[in-house]
Design an enzyme around this catalytic site. Structure first.
Site: not given
Length: 485
Positions: A42, A118, A298
């Protein structure tokens, strides 16, 4: 302002990260280090709340951990032997300081701070019920619902009130809470989102990923189990399991993209799993080519696995600059177009005259893949083949991952051949769902009782989605009609 990184615009966003430590001097300094290690989860905002035995202290800010928590005066002000922290990418609630976590409230039992990774999929319904009963919300975050449920519970002890609150929640959550009675960590009954426990001498640590333990020099103890609540008070650790046992459904995309490759999540090395996915890709969808090239960063482990399995050389055909900010002011369309190359550029001397296989973790809207394919062609590649280290992403996530509306997911409206034509590649292939499971050590996906939450690929949502079933979003209604009825 626009994003200078053409690849970041077309990725699933990494939800949030939490970190907490109890029973250590300068707890907030340790939390700040842990949050640095979780920054990839984040980048929108960060916050830390500490407790010194008498008072709670909080500092929350928009932006990265660096710049907000690297000043001595801020850390000194966050006094106490216990602290929790949070890095945020919003999946519910507006982008505003009032939604930055940890959230804090003074309850009848004392101060209560909470950090959450979440998404509570019935938060809207719960919120309406609470407001009707007199609760006054200070944020638009689904996390605040938990505070009000604890505050209004009729149980006598704090832990029983907390359990009462959790039993009303649907969706995915990993919580780290700081109270005047100690620290509490909790994970949802399906274990969808990650949470681990570690030790630093006599201090107990909870974090979203094990890499945060590594950074602060702590020892990894174990994962918090699905449905488990751990209470740390006066140096003692107590575990409570108030939910009926159920087969876990850990988020499979943590292995594909979200977690750092140097983390251990759900008992597996993320780096090793990603290499194994690449090897599965090569076995399932091999093709002759000169080079295997990862889409940074990634795609790197999967590309290594693909290259090793196929025998095709691995090369860095796309070079990333790590010294460019995320945004800049655009004075003209021409400058905006040039800004695309500020972070990533083709290694032309390597690519020219070669057939290449590009390895990426996923295709979301497809805009990224179009730019990468064109970048390779502009650099002189004779053929451009794309291989994707996950199955097609056809469905939105409602468990704490920011995904586009279903109608904007390329795979929801096009088959693989159509997707290939759309991005302009010579060929396109995805790892199969069973191949993904094999990379995780499973024989195949169990369609009756899936071993992971893979709803973004399969549409098989493991929990009710109350708010979305009642919402007005047409693609959500269609999705629920297909998969939950």
């Amino acid at each position: 302002m626009i994003t200078t990184d053409p690849f970041d615009d077309d990725k699933l966003r990494e939800e949030c990260g939490v970190f907490g430590i109890a029973n250590v001097d300068t707890a907030s300094a340790v939390v700040a280090l842990g949050l640095h290690a979780l920054q990839h989860r984040g980048q929108e905002a960060a916050g830390i709340t500490s407790y010194d035995g008498d008072h709670f202290h909080s500092h929350r800010a928009m932006g990265h951990v660096a710049g907000n928590f690297d000043r001595d005066e801020i850390i000194r002000a966050l006094r106490g032997h216990s602290a929790i922290g949070h890095v945020r990418y919003s999946t519910t609630g507006e982008t505003a300081l009032r939604n930055v976590q940890p959230l804090f409230a003074d309850l009848s039992s004392g101060g209560f701070a909470v950090a959450h990774n979440g998404n509570i999929s019935n938060a809207e319904k719960l919120r309406k019920d609470l407001v009707r009963r007199g609760s006054i919300f200070q944020s638009t975050s689904d996390t605040e619902t938990v505070i009000h449920l604890v505050a209004t519970s009729l149980y006598s002890t704090l832990i029983d009130r907390f359990i009462d609150a959790l039993k009303q929640l649907e969706g995915a959550y990993s919580f780290v809470c700081l109270t005047s009675e100690g620290m509490i960590a909790a994970r949802d009954p399906l274990g969808i989102r990650p949470l681990v426990m570690g030790m630093l001498d006599d201090a107990v640590i909870f974090a979203s990923e094990s890499v945060a333990l590594d950074v602060v020099g702590a020892e990894f103890i174990r994962s918090v189990e699905p449905g488990e609540i751990i209470i740390v008070r006066d140096g003692k650790i107590r575990s409570v399991k108030p939910f009926a046992a159920t087969p876990p459904r850990f988020c499979i995309f943590e292995h594909v993209y979200f977690s750092r490759p140097d983390s251990i999540v759900d008992g597996s090395s993320v780096y090793s799993v990603r290499k194994a996915i690449g090897a599965e890709l090569a076995r399932e969808n091999g093709i002759a080519a000169d080079l295997v090239i990862p889409v940074p960063d990634s795609g790197v482990p999967a590309a290594i696995g693909y290259a090793q399995e196929s025998g095709i050389p691995f090369e860095l055909g796309i070079i990333r600059s790590h010294y460019v900010g995320r945004t800049f002011i655009q004075p003209s369309d021409k400058v905006r177009h040039l800004g695309v190359k500020l972070k990533h550029n083709a290694n032309k001397a390597l690519i020219e005259g070669k057939s290449v296989i590009l390895i990426d973790d996923s295709i979301v809207r497809g805009t990224t893949s179009m730019k990468i394919v064109q970048m390779m062609r502009d650099a002189g590649a004779t053929e451009v083949h794309m291989r994707i280290a996950s199955p097609p992403t056809r469905n939105s996530c409602f468990y704490g991952v920011d995904t586009p509306r279903r109608e904007n997911l390329l795979a929801s409206s096009k088959d693989v051949d159509q997707m290939c034509a759309h991005i302009g590649a010579d060929s396109l292939a995805f790892v199969s769902i069973d191949g993904l499971y094999r990379a995780l050590g499973e024989a195949a996906r169990d369609d009756k009782v899936p071993q992971y939450c893979d709803a973004c690929f399969s549409g098989d949502y493991p929990t009710p989605l109350t708010d979305h079933a009642k919402g007005s979003d047409s693609d959500q209604l269609q999705l629920l009609g297909e998969h939950l009825v």
